[in-house]
Write a protein that holds these residues in place. Sequence first.
Motif, PDB file in Angstrom:
ATOM      1  N   LYS A 265     128.343  -3.504  -7.381  1.00  0.00           N
ATOM      2  CA  LYS A 265     128.863  -3.471  -6.005  1.00  0.00           C
ATOM      3  C   LYS A 265     128.254  -2.314  -5.211  1.00  0.00           C
ATOM      4  O   LYS A 265     127.858  -2.470  -4.069  1.00  0.00           O
ATOM      5  CB  LYS A 265     130.389  -3.379  -6.035  1.00  0.00           C
ATOM      6  N   ASN A 266     128.183  -1.141  -5.841  1.00  0.00           N
ATOM      7  CA  ASN A 266     127.549   0.022  -5.224  1.00  0.00           C
ATOM      8  C   ASN A 266     127.161   1.005  -6.335  1.00  0.00           C
ATOM      9  O   ASN A 266     127.446   0.761  -7.513  1.00  0.00           O
ATOM     10  CB  ASN A 266     128.473   0.677  -4.178  1.00  0.00           C
ATOM     11  N   ALA A 267     126.523   2.090  -5.968  1.00  0.00           N
ATOM     12  CA  ALA A 267     126.031   3.053  -6.958  1.00  0.00           C
ATOM     13  C   ALA A 267     127.173   3.683  -7.758  1.00  0.00           C
ATOM     14  O   ALA A 267     127.066   3.845  -8.978  1.00  0.00           O
ATOM     15  CB  ALA A 267     125.190   4.130  -6.273  1.00  0.00           C
ATOM     16  N   ASP A 268     128.267   4.036  -7.088  1.00  0.00           N
ATOM     17  CA  ASP A 268     129.397   4.656  -7.788  1.00  0.00           C
ATOM     18  C   ASP A 268     129.997   3.699  -8.826  1.00  0.00           C
ATOM     19  O   ASP A 268     130.345   4.112  -9.934  1.00  0.00           O
ATOM     20  CB  ASP A 268     130.490   5.088  -6.801  1.00  0.00           C
ATOM     21  N   THR A 269     130.101   2.429  -8.459  1.00  0.00           N
ATOM     22  CA  THR A 269     130.632   1.429  -9.389  1.00  0.00           C
ATOM     23  C   THR A 269     129.701   1.268 -10.590  1.00  0.00           C
ATOM     24  O   THR A 269     130.155   1.216 -11.735  1.00  0.00           O
ATOM     25  CB  THR A 269     130.815   0.077  -8.669  1.00  0.00           C
ATOM     26  N   GLY A 270     128.401   1.207 -10.341  1.00  0.00           N
ATOM     27  CA  GLY A 270     127.430   1.095 -11.427  1.00  0.00           C
ATOM     28  C   GLY A 270     127.511   2.273 -12.375  1.00  0.00           C
ATOM     29  O   GLY A 270     127.522   2.104 -13.603  1.00  0.00           O
ATOM     30  N   LEU A 271     127.602   3.463 -11.817  1.00  0.00           N
ATOM     31  CA  LEU A 271     127.707   4.679 -12.624  1.00  0.00           C
ATOM     32  C   LEU A 271     128.979   4.648 -13.471  1.00  0.00           C
ATOM     33  O   LEU A 271     128.942   4.901 -14.679  1.00  0.00           O
ATOM     34  CB  LEU A 271     127.703   5.909 -11.706  1.00  0.00           C
ATOM     35  N   ARG A 272     130.100   4.297 -12.842  1.00  0.00           N
ATOM     36  CA  ARG A 272     131.386   4.267 -13.549  1.00  0.00           C
ATOM     37  C   ARG A 272     131.362   3.260 -14.702  1.00  0.00           C
ATOM     38  O   ARG A 272     131.780   3.562 -15.816  1.00  0.00           O
ATOM     39  CB  ARG A 272     132.504   3.931 -12.557  1.00  0.00           C
TER      40      ARG A 272
ATOM     41  N   ASP B 118     135.161   2.643 -22.229  1.00  0.00           N
ATOM     42  CA  ASP B 118     135.854   1.377 -22.472  1.00  0.00           C
ATOM     43  C   ASP B 118     134.821   0.277 -22.716  1.00  0.00           C
ATOM     44  O   ASP B 118     134.039  -0.055 -21.833  1.00  0.00           O
ATOM     45  CB  ASP B 118     136.716   1.029 -21.257  1.00  0.00           C
ATOM     46  N   LYS B 119     134.832  -0.284 -23.930  1.00  0.00           N
ATOM     47  CA  LYS B 119     133.829  -1.299 -24.254  1.00  0.00           C
ATOM     48  C   LYS B 119     134.025  -2.587 -23.452  1.00  0.00           C
ATOM     49  O   LYS B 119     133.140  -3.436 -23.418  1.00  0.00           O
ATOM     50  CB  LYS B 119     133.780  -1.561 -25.757  1.00  0.00           C
ATOM     51  N   ASN B 120     135.144  -2.729 -22.794  1.00  0.00           N
ATOM     52  CA  ASN B 120     135.397  -3.915 -21.973  1.00  0.00           C
ATOM     53  C   ASN B 120     135.105  -3.678 -20.487  1.00  0.00           C
ATOM     54  O   ASN B 120     135.358  -4.554 -19.658  1.00  0.00           O
ATOM     55  CB  ASN B 120     136.851  -4.371 -22.139  1.00  0.00           C
ATOM     56  N   ALA B 121     134.585  -2.501 -20.145  1.00  0.00           N
ATOM     57  CA  ALA B 121     134.348  -2.157 -18.735  1.00  0.00           C
ATOM     58  C   ALA B 121     133.400  -3.156 -18.062  1.00  0.00           C
ATOM     59  O   ALA B 121     133.611  -3.540 -16.909  1.00  0.00           O
ATOM     60  CB  ALA B 121     133.800  -0.739 -18.618  1.00  0.00           C
TER      61      ALA B 121
ATOM     62  N   ILE C 151     132.774  -7.698 -14.197  1.00  0.00           N
ATOM     63  CA  ILE C 151     132.421  -9.069 -13.815  1.00  0.00           C
ATOM     64  C   ILE C 151     133.656  -9.784 -13.268  1.00  0.00           C
ATOM     65  O   ILE C 151     133.602 -10.415 -12.211  1.00  0.00           O
ATOM     66  CB  ILE C 151     131.820  -9.842 -15.017  1.00  0.00           C
ATOM     67  N   GLN C 152     134.783  -9.654 -13.982  1.00  0.00           N
ATOM     68  CA  GLN C 152     136.025 -10.309 -13.545  1.00  0.00           C
ATOM     69  C   GLN C 152     136.468  -9.802 -12.174  1.00  0.00           C
ATOM     70  O   GLN C 152     136.950 -10.569 -11.345  1.00  0.00           O
ATOM     71  CB  GLN C 152     137.134 -10.085 -14.573  1.00  0.00           C
ATOM     72  N   ASP C 153     136.308  -8.479 -11.946  1.00  0.00           N
ATOM     73  CA  ASP C 153     136.731  -7.882 -10.672  1.00  0.00           C
ATOM     74  C   ASP C 153     135.695  -8.074  -9.564  1.00  0.00           C
ATOM     75  O   ASP C 153     135.855  -7.556  -8.462  1.00  0.00           O
ATOM     76  CB  ASP C 153     137.000  -6.386 -10.852  1.00  0.00           C
ATOM     77  N   LYS C 154     134.604  -8.772  -9.879  1.00  0.00           N
ATOM     78  CA  LYS C 154     133.504  -9.022  -8.938  1.00  0.00           C
ATOM     79  C   LYS C 154     132.809  -7.730  -8.496  1.00  0.00           C
ATOM     80  O   LYS C 154     132.225  -7.653  -7.419  1.00  0.00           O
ATOM     81  CB  LYS C 154     133.985  -9.844  -7.748  1.00  0.00           C
TER      82      LYS C 154
END
Length: 124
Positions: free
Chosen positions: A73-80, A86-89, A94-97
């Motif tokens: 979605k954005n750079a901060d989201t990619g970094l997080r 969390d292995k399910n992150a 993907i689920q949260d779009k």
Amino acid sequence: MIKFKLLLWALALLMKKAARKNPDFRQQLDGKNFAFQLQTEDGKVVRHFAVADSKIRSKAKATQDPAFTISFKNADTGLRILTSKDKNAFMKGIQDKDIKIAGDLSKVMWFQSITKFLKPKKKK
């Protein structure tokens, strides 16, 4: 945005090192010949990775015909997501779009399977 760019650059370095030093990782590259890219949805941050000859090359620009693209979605989201413990992150993203995937899903699964070789070794 800078931290995400650095993370993608570091990911490229880790993969190049693993290709040189880790026979199990190199085996995962055998016979593979394609490019993929990680980027922000707006395309302001993009890095492609080319797999060929049991090696990985990378550049901080888009490639013509990636086998798959993972867009955050954005750079901060990619970094997080990419640095999450969390292995399910990734699946949650993907689920949260927050993550969009385009292209060959079997190659995306391959990419996820090779990331285990890039984690630092635990000290005993």
